[in-house]
Enzyme design. Structure first.
Site, PDB file in Angstrom:
ATOM      1  N   GLU A 195      20.214  49.400  13.510  1.00 13.01           N
ATOM      2  CA  GLU A 195      19.346  50.692  13.663  1.00 13.01           C
ATOM      3  C   GLU A 195      18.324  50.364  14.978  1.00 13.01           C
ATOM      4  O   GLU A 195      18.154  51.393  15.926  1.00 13.01           O
ATOM      5  CB  GLU A 195      18.559  51.138  12.392  1.00 13.01           C
ATOM      6  CG  GLU A 195      17.681  52.237  12.501  1.00 13.01           C
ATOM      7  CD  GLU A 195      16.718  52.293  11.290  1.00 13.01           C
ATOM      8  OE1 GLU A 195      17.579  52.330  10.025  1.00 13.01           O
ATOM      9  OE2 GLU A 195      15.634  52.332  11.153  1.00 13.01           O
ATOM     10  N   LYS A 198      21.290  45.796   4.008  1.00 13.41           N
ATOM     11  CA  LYS A 198      20.263  46.901   4.330  1.00 13.41           C
ATOM     12  C   LYS A 198      19.537  46.022   5.718  1.00 13.41           C
ATOM     13  O   LYS A 198      19.127  46.762   6.479  1.00 13.41           O
ATOM     14  CB  LYS A 198      19.335  47.044   3.232  1.00 13.41           C
ATOM     15  CG  LYS A 198      18.173  48.038   3.633  1.00 13.41           C
ATOM     16  CD  LYS A 198      18.690  49.244   4.039  1.00 13.41           C
ATOM     17  CE  LYS A 198      17.833  50.239   4.693  1.00 13.41           C
ATOM     18  NZ  LYS A 198      16.336  50.272   4.496  1.00 13.41           N
ATOM     19  N   HIS A 239      21.681  46.605   8.535  1.00 10.13           N
ATOM     20  CA  HIS A 239      21.844  47.833   8.776  1.00 10.13           C
ATOM     21  C   HIS A 239      20.585  48.418   9.632  1.00 10.13           C
ATOM     22  O   HIS A 239      20.773  48.983  10.778  1.00 10.13           O
ATOM     23  CB  HIS A 239      21.714  48.888   7.558  1.00 10.13           C
ATOM     24  CG  HIS A 239      21.304  50.260   7.815  1.00 10.13           C
ATOM     25  ND1 HIS A 239      20.003  50.576   8.128  1.00 10.13           N
ATOM     26  CD2 HIS A 239      21.949  51.339   7.760  1.00 10.13           C
ATOM     27  CE1 HIS A 239      19.937  52.009   8.188  1.00 10.13           C
ATOM     28  NE2 HIS A 239      21.271  52.377   8.082  1.00 10.13           N
ATOM     29  N   ASN A 240      19.397  47.755   9.203  1.00  9.37           N
ATOM     30  CA  ASN A 240      18.183  48.151  10.016  1.00  9.37           C
ATOM     31  C   ASN A 240      18.019  47.543  11.472  1.00  9.37           C
ATOM     32  O   ASN A 240      17.693  48.055  12.388  1.00  9.37           O
ATOM     33  CB  ASN A 240      16.883  47.738   9.343  1.00  9.37           C
ATOM     34  CG  ASN A 240      16.628  48.634   8.220  1.00  9.37           C
ATOM     35  OD1 ASN A 240      17.454  49.274   7.719  1.00  9.37           O
ATOM     36  ND2 ASN A 240      15.375  48.614   7.844  1.00  9.37           N
TER      37      ASN A 240
HETATM   38  N1  NAP Z   1       9.808  55.155   4.037  1.00 10.01           N
HETATM   39  C1  NAP Z   1      10.880  54.967   4.391  1.00 10.01           C
HETATM   40  O1  NAP Z   1      11.503  55.862   5.230  1.00 10.01           O
HETATM   41  C2  NAP Z   1      11.837  54.016   3.718  1.00 10.01           C
HETATM   42  C3  NAP Z   1      13.122  53.994   4.046  1.00 10.01           C
HETATM   43  C4  NAP Z   1      13.905  53.023   3.324  1.00 10.01           C
HETATM   44  C5  NAP Z   1      13.072  51.921   2.645  1.00 10.01           C
HETATM   45  N2  NAP Z   1      11.697  51.770   2.447  1.00 10.01           N
HETATM   46  C6  NAP Z   1      11.313  50.852   1.699  1.00 10.01           C
HETATM   47  O2  NAP Z   1      11.130  51.418   0.098  1.00 10.01           O
HETATM   48  C7  NAP Z   1       9.703  50.882  -0.396  1.00 10.01           C
HETATM   49  C8  NAP Z   1       8.858  51.837  -0.557  1.00 10.01           C
HETATM   50  O3  NAP Z   1       8.494  52.556   0.399  1.00 10.01           O
HETATM   51  P1  NAP Z   1       7.474  53.834   0.801  1.00 10.01           P
HETATM   52  O4  NAP Z   1       7.311  54.358   2.223  1.00 10.01           O
HETATM   53  O5  NAP Z   1       7.712  54.836  -0.376  1.00 10.01           O
HETATM   54  O6  NAP Z   1       6.214  53.235   0.123  1.00 10.01           O
HETATM   55  P2  NAP Z   1       5.280  52.051   0.840  1.00 10.01           P
HETATM   56  O7  NAP Z   1       4.264  52.748   1.765  1.00 10.01           O
HETATM   57  O8  NAP Z   1       6.386  51.100   1.459  1.00 10.01           O
HETATM   58  O9  NAP Z   1       4.451  51.416  -0.540  1.00 10.01           O
HETATM   59  C9  NAP Z   1       3.584  52.290  -1.151  1.00 10.01           C
HETATM   60  C10 NAP Z   1       3.878  52.274  -2.667  1.00 10.01           C
HETATM   61  O10 NAP Z   1       3.809  50.922  -3.023  1.00 10.01           O
HETATM   62  C11 NAP Z   1       3.128  50.731  -4.081  1.00 10.01           C
HETATM   63  N3  NAP Z   1       2.151  49.549  -4.285  1.00 10.01           N
HETATM   64  C12 NAP Z   1       1.577  48.798  -3.011  1.00 10.01           C
HETATM   65  N4  NAP Z   1       1.224  47.605  -3.688  1.00 10.01           N
HETATM   66  C13 NAP Z   1       1.402  47.523  -4.827  1.00 10.01           C
HETATM   67  C14 NAP Z   1       1.339  46.475  -5.856  1.00 10.01           C
HETATM   68  N5  NAP Z   1       0.780  45.290  -5.868  1.00 10.01           N
HETATM   69  N6  NAP Z   1       1.344  46.885  -7.072  1.00 10.01           N
HETATM   70  C15 NAP Z   1       1.955  48.005  -7.346  1.00 10.01           C
HETATM   71  N7  NAP Z   1       2.524  48.995  -6.483  1.00 10.01           N
HETATM   72  C16 NAP Z   1       2.081  48.668  -5.138  1.00 10.01           C
HETATM   73  C17 NAP Z   1       1.956  51.935  -3.765  1.00 10.01           C
HETATM   74  O11 NAP Z   1       1.284  52.270  -5.021  1.00 10.01           O
HETATM   75  P3  NAP Z   1      -0.236  52.751  -4.766  1.00 10.01           P
HETATM   76  O12 NAP Z   1      -0.073  54.195  -4.499  1.00 10.01           O
HETATM   77  O13 NAP Z   1      -1.102  52.294  -5.995  1.00 10.01           O
HETATM   78  O14 NAP Z   1      -0.909  52.098  -3.434  1.00 10.01           O
HETATM   79  C18 NAP Z   1       2.983  53.081  -3.459  1.00 10.01           C
HETATM   80  O15 NAP Z   1       3.335  53.495  -4.504  1.00 10.01           O
HETATM   81  C19 NAP Z   1       9.514  50.011   0.761  1.00 10.01           C
HETATM   82  O16 NAP Z   1       9.847  48.426   0.341  1.00 10.01           O
HETATM   83  C20 NAP Z   1       9.753  50.379   2.179  1.00 10.01           C
HETATM   84  O17 NAP Z   1      10.185  49.318   2.871  1.00 10.01           O
HETATM   85  C21 NAP Z   1      11.153  52.872   2.965  1.00 10.01           C
END
Ligand code: NAP
Length: 466
Positions: free
Chosen positions: A188, A181, A184-185
């Site tokens: 990208e 992954k 991949h990024n």
């Molecule tokens: N966004 C995209 O397009 C994308 C694409 C591929 C992969 N990803 C990856 O997928 C993952 C999730 O991405 P996302 O964009 O949905 O969210 P995010 O903005 O990366 O993270 C927010 C989420 O993490 C939780 N969180 C943060 N600190 C925490 C902690 N200490 N304990 C428990 N929960 C915690 C937050 O909970 P609260 O609501 O309580 O703050 C919220 O649910 C990340 O690793 C990201 O890099 C994202």
């Protein structure tokens, strides 16, 4: 009640979309988010097959055994903290999956740590952003193969499909899924920046308007260059701002941020003594876009160079060919990096299969991946994609255009770090001499590091200053 089949922990953009995708596929999904109101909002939307929880213990208790929990939270310490919290409720044989963009070395460490505690840990790369997660992402699961087999029915069901096959396959042990992954990024980053450079060249040297450039990118999307990123670039160039009516792309500040996966790819490349110069250049291009003061100072200090008039029709074709070759070099470097990692980490990566699952659902989906798949199908041990016969023909057909376009970009003062990196890399490979003889001599001169000769076996040292 313990009848939920899978739990999603973290219900932000990605977690919510994956939870609803799973629910749509008739899996009973439990959801938990650290901040409860996020869960509550999803509950209030009223989705079938989704049950939200306020307490972590209740969330875990609602899951069938072995419990399968997909973490979709911020990468880094949050994953370690959450694993520790979960340990209180989990039992031997339960499965934690990290679907975020975790650094693969952290995944290797967590896999080992949890294995000692008899908890299964999988590092799962997921690409496709919010839309992909909701409708079908590309999924790269890594970890113990027999554990991946347990969760594959869930992952295969929600993954994007290409020619009827899910864009999901077992990648390899421990951190392999997150590694793939990461690369991949990295690819990208390089492809996005290549398109940026085409945009700058067409705009500042070819004097194309946004609408004309949209047409150019749309036409490329009817060729072997068809890809998600080309498609969205055309759409972006057509978009109008609802308030001002201006073209939206022109209203966006000219600096870009990053979350780190591109940088990790570059760092890992250096660790592995490999060359992903296009990815590195793309990462650094984003960094440089944020040099506000220095950029401003130099905008006042140096004039734009004089540009030669070009025939726009000829030029757009030259840029298309340069982009095609740049893209091939970016993918070849990325796949070369994975090939080296496969040996280094004993992952036995199937690069053809990896190319096949990149063909839908993910950001770098592109028709070029069919060429890469075919190439590895014919020779799974191919040392480098640039040695594939069809790719060699493409290189030969397009290299002159890459040379012309990069020369024009330098003469015209249009920054094109990734295209020029592609040209430089090909020249490094092509040149009979890259100057390393002089490096050897310099190292021997100041540090007695010795050198090898073309006419004798063995190691030599010379007294350069008698
Ligand atoms: N966004 C995209 O397009 C994308 C694409 C591929 C992969 N990803 C990856 O997928 C993952 C999730 O991405 P996302 O964009 O949905 O969210 P995010 O903005 O990366 O993270 C927010 C989420 O993490 C939780 N969180 C943060 N600190 C925490 C902690 N200490 N304990 C428990 N929960 C915690 C937050 O909970 P609260 O609501 O309580 O703050 C919220 O649910 C990340 O690793 C990201 O890099 C994202």
């Amino acid at each position: 009640m313990t009848n939920n089949q899978i739990g999603i922990l973290g219900l932000s953009t990605m977690g919510k979309s994956l939870a609803l995708n799973l629910a749509d596929h008739h899996f009973k999904v439990a959801g938990f988010n650290r901040t409860y109101h996020v869960t509550q909002e999803i509950i209030e939307e009223g989705h079938e097959n989704f049950e939200g929880f306020e307490e972590l213990g209740d969330f875990v208790a609602s899951l069938e055994k072995p419990r399968k929990i997909l973490l979709m939270i911020k990468a880094g310490d949050a994953i370690d903290q959450t694993c520790i919290q979960l340990m209180e409720y989990l039992e031997e044989g339960d499965i934690i999956m990290d679907g975020g963009n975790s650094y693969f070395k952290d995944t290797i460490r967590r896999h080992g740590y949890l294995k000692d505690k008899k908890i299964n840990y999988l590092g799962i790369g997921i690409s496709g952003g919010e839309k992909g997660a909701r409708n079908g992402p590309s999924i790269m699961p890594g970890g113990d193969q027999e554990v991946v087999e347990v969760v594959l029915p869930f992952l295969n069901a929600i993954a994007a499909k290409k020619d009827g096959d899910p864009c999901c396959t077992y990648i390899g042990p421990d951190g392999a899924g997150h590694y793939v992954k990461m690369v991949h990024n990295g690819i990208e980053y390089a492809d996005m920046q290549l398109l940026v450079e085409c945009y700058l060249l067409l705009k500042h040297i070819g004097h194309f308007t946004n609408a004309e450039m949209a047409l150019v990118f749309e036409s490329w999307n009817q060729t072997a260059l068809k890809s998600y990123l080309v498609d969205i670039t055309a759409k972006i160039l057509r978009e109008k701002d609802e308030v001002t009516g201006s073209e939206l792309v022109d209203l966006i500040i000219d600096k870009a941020s990053q979350k780190g996966t591109g940088k990790w790819t570059s760092i890992e490349t250096l660790e592995q003594d490999q060359n992903t110069s296009l990815i590195n250049a793309a990462v650094v291009a984003r960094v440089t876009s944020n040099f506000d003061d220095l950029r401003f100072a130099y905008q006042q200090l140096l004039d734009d160079p004089m540009t030669k008039e070009v025939n726009p029709y000829v030029f757009q074709e030259e840029v298309r060919k340069a982009y095609y070759l740049g893209k091939i070099v970016a993918y070849a470097q990325g796949f070369g990096l994975m090939k080296d990692a496969s040996k280094r980490y004993h992952w036995n990566l199937d690069l053809g299969k990896i190319a096949s699952i990149f063909r839908a659902g993910c950001i770098i989906q592109a028709d070029l991946l069919n060429v890469i798949m075919r190439s590895y199908a014919e020779n799974k041990d191919l040392e480098n994609l640039l040695l594939d016969e069809e790719i060699i023909r493409i290189v030969k057909r397009n290299i002159q255009s890459l040379r012309v376009v990069t020369s024009l970009s330098i003469r015209g003062g249009v920054p094109s770090p990734v295209l020029t990196s592609a040209m430089t890399y090909l020249d490094q490979l092509r040149s009979k001499q890259v100057g390393a003889n002089l490096i050897q001599a310099q190292r021997d001169f100041f540090g007695a590091h010795t050198f090898e000769r073309i006419d004798q076996e063995g190691i030599n040292h010379h007294e350069w200053e008698k």
